[in-house]
Design a protein around this motif. Structure first.
Motif, mmCIF file in Angstrom:
data_model
loop_
_atom_site.group_PDB
_atom_site.id
_atom_site.type_symbol
_atom_site.label_atom_id
_atom_site.label_comp_id
_atom_site.label_asym_id
_atom_site.label_seq_id
_atom_site.Cartn_x
_atom_site.Cartn_y
_atom_site.Cartn_z
ATOM 1 N N UNK A 130 -54.955 11.345 -63.037
ATOM 2 C CA UNK A 130 -53.685 10.652 -62.802
ATOM 3 C C UNK A 130 -53.730 9.247 -63.392
ATOM 4 N N UNK A 131 -54.940 8.616 -63.283
ATOM 5 C CA UNK A 131 -55.128 7.282 -63.856
ATOM 6 C C UNK A 131 -54.791 7.309 -65.339
ATOM 7 N N UNK A 132 -55.304 8.348 -66.044
ATOM 8 C CA UNK A 132 -55.015 8.467 -67.477
ATOM 9 C C UNK A 132 -53.520 8.662 -67.720
ATOM 10 N N UNK A 133 -52.857 9.251 -66.722
ATOM 11 C CA UNK A 133 -51.438 9.555 -66.925
ATOM 12 C C UNK A 133 -50.540 8.349 -66.650
ATOM 13 N N UNK A 134 -51.130 7.269 -66.067
ATOM 14 C CA UNK A 134 -50.281 6.188 -65.568
ATOM 15 C C UNK A 134 -49.314 5.645 -66.626
ATOM 16 N N UNK A 135 -49.838 5.457 -67.862
ATOM 17 C CA UNK A 135 -48.961 4.919 -68.908
ATOM 18 C C UNK A 135 -47.770 5.856 -69.105
ATOM 19 N N UNK A 136 -48.082 7.165 -69.109
ATOM 20 C CA UNK A 136 -47.011 8.159 -69.276
ATOM 21 C C UNK A 136 -46.048 8.114 -68.105
ATOM 22 N N UNK A 137 -46.601 7.953 -66.899
ATOM 23 C CA UNK A 137 -45.758 7.929 -65.694
ATOM 24 C C UNK A 137 -44.783 6.755 -65.801
ATOM 25 N N UNK A 138 -45.305 5.578 -66.203
ATOM 26 C CA UNK A 138 -44.438 4.394 -66.294
ATOM 27 C C UNK A 138 -43.310 4.656 -67.287
ATOM 28 N N UNK A 139 -43.683 5.276 -68.416
ATOM 29 C CA UNK A 139 -42.688 5.573 -69.446
ATOM 30 C C UNK A 139 -41.627 6.522 -68.867
ATOM 31 N N UNK A 140 -42.122 7.584 -68.198
ATOM 32 C CA UNK A 140 -41.221 8.601 -67.648
ATOM 33 C C UNK A 140 -40.256 8.019 -66.636
ATOM 34 N N UNK A 141 -40.777 7.081 -65.824
ATOM 35 C CA UNK A 141 -39.964 6.533 -64.749
ATOM 36 C C UNK A 141 -39.027 5.448 -65.298
ATOM 37 N N UNK A 142 -39.507 4.741 -66.332
ATOM 38 C CA UNK A 142 -38.702 3.635 -66.871
ATOM 39 C C UNK A 142 -37.409 4.152 -67.515
ATOM 40 N N UNK A 145 -34.761 5.039 -64.969
ATOM 41 C CA UNK A 145 -34.371 3.835 -64.237
ATOM 42 C C UNK A 145 -33.494 2.942 -65.122
ATOM 43 N N UNK A 146 -33.828 2.866 -66.421
ATOM 44 C CA UNK A 146 -33.010 2.061 -67.341
ATOM 45 C C UNK A 146 -31.600 2.643 -67.416
ATOM 46 N N UNK A 147 -31.537 3.995 -67.512
ATOM 47 C CA UNK A 147 -30.213 4.645 -67.564
ATOM 48 C C UNK A 147 -29.431 4.325 -66.299
ATOM 49 N N UNK A 148 -30.105 4.463 -65.143
ATOM 50 C CA UNK A 148 -29.419 4.207 -63.868
ATOM 51 C C UNK A 148 -28.891 2.772 -63.839
#
Ligand code: ADP
Length: 346
Positions: A130-142, A145-148
């Motif tokens: 999951x640690x390795x995925x964090x950058x991807x998670x931030x991208x996915x969530x950003x 959230x930007x659209x919202x």
């Protein structure tokens, strides 16, 4: 612990040889009657021993039920046993039956601590993944959230929001919120190593369970299904997680075929491993996507149809079980994925 021996002479001999061993040893008759016990073994016979476990006498029936065959005492074999202790905790034991010239020897090895450590190892490996995925998670969530954020700004800036703009804004909000929820649910589920015990089970049962989820949702209504079973294909692991691998593969196949086509599932033995081949008649994996499909968050599915986590999570689960997940073949006529898992030793 020995079985298959009924003479008094044997029990006397057992007492003489084994009474002082530091291990709990018992000699049982074929019917489970205790014929002899070492000093440590006597502790295990008491109704409430120092481990807070049920007496061995009462456990004999459970061990026999875990073993295979009508004359299970007589068949050399190894099996896994999971018992619930009076405290509610689980005891994991490995049972070995060996034939001897004078009966059979049943050895029970307590692996509860080993299993606990394995679970902790898996938990750490998952957190690292999951640690390795964090950058991807931030991208996915950003992105959602930007659209919202911009939708809300547009709606706020309008003095009189007309119905059309409001409907469009709300449906956009719904799509983005669903995407955020999907990603967060999958990651939360993946980050937890649930305490469902690892057991021996037929891999075809996990496949059928995954198929029944799709049947219930109506996704297989126009899908021609073929499932070649191998009843001898047993694995050791977490049924729910293995089922999740198949569910991800079947959902991908059905989505690739647009809900209409042929889904072939074949279980077969390949040396020490079992192979489950899942093939569909969709358009195959997109050429530019082949090298990326196992990356977390990589998806070619539009809107809220994909999180890009299915294959990444399934691969992680397969690895945790000592197996693999790979794309075996892809062409414009369909894709085949192969899951390998170690065979449960008989
Ligand atoms: P998701 O399904 O959420 O997109 P996955 O990790 O399960 O995430 O799949 C990643 C990508 O792999 C999919 O978006 C798709 O492009 C490709 N893929 C997976 N299975 C198939 C299949 N059976 N046929 C064609 N492409 C597939």
């Amino acid at each position: 612990m020995t079985a298959g021996c009924d003479s008094y002479a044997w029990s006397e001999l057992f007492d003489q040889i084994f009474s002082a061993t530091p291990w709990p040893m018992l000699m049982l008759g074929e019917d489970g009657t205790v014929l002899g016990a070492s000093d440590e073994g006597h502790k295990w016979l008491r109704p409430c021993n120092s481990w807070g476990d049920t007496p061995l006498r009462e456990r004999a029936a459970h061990y026999v039920s875990v073993l295979r065959g009508s004359t299970s005492w007589l068949t050399p074999q190894e099996a896994e046993s999971v018992r619930t202790l009076p405290s509610g905790a689980s005891a994991h034991e490995r049972i070995h039956v060996r034939r001897t010239a004078w009966g059979a020897c049943l050895t029970i090895v307590d692996q509860t601590d080993v299993r606990r450590l394995q679970t902790m190892d898996i938990q750490s490996a998952r957190l690292a993944a999951l640690g390795f995925m964090v950058a991807g998670v931030c991208h996915e969530v950003t992105n959602p959230l930007t659209s919202l954020h911009s939708i809300v700004q547009i709606l706020q800036s309008e003095k009189h929001v007309d119905k059309e703009l409001l409907d469009k804004g709300l449906s956009n909000i719904a799509i983005n919120v669903k995407r955020l929820l999907d990603v967060s649910r999958r990651l939360v589920k993946f980050s937890r190593v649930d305490d469902e015990p690892r057991v021996r089970f037929a891999v075809d049962d996990a496949i059928e369970e995954a198929l029944s989820v799709l049947h219930q949702s109506g996704s297989l209504r126009e899908v021609e299904l073929s499932h070649k079973l191998d009843p001898t294909a047993t694995v050791f692991g977490n049924t729910g997680q293995i089922c999740e691998i198949f569910l991800n593969l079947f959902v991908n196949a059905v989505q690739a075929m647009g809900g209409k086509g042929r889904l072939n599932i074949a279980t077969r033995s390949a040396g020490q491993m079992l192979e489950v081949l899942v093939s569909d008649t969709g358009p195959g994996v997109r050429a530019d996507a082949i090298v990326r499909i196992f990356e977390p968050f990589f998806t070619t599915k539009a809107g809220t149809h994909g999180t890009g986590l299915g294959l990444a999570i399934s691969t992680e689960i397969a690895h945790e079980h000592g197996g693999t997940l790979e794309l075996r073949q892809t062409s414009p006529h369909g894709a085949s994925f192969c899951v390998t898992l170690p065979k449960e030793r008989l």
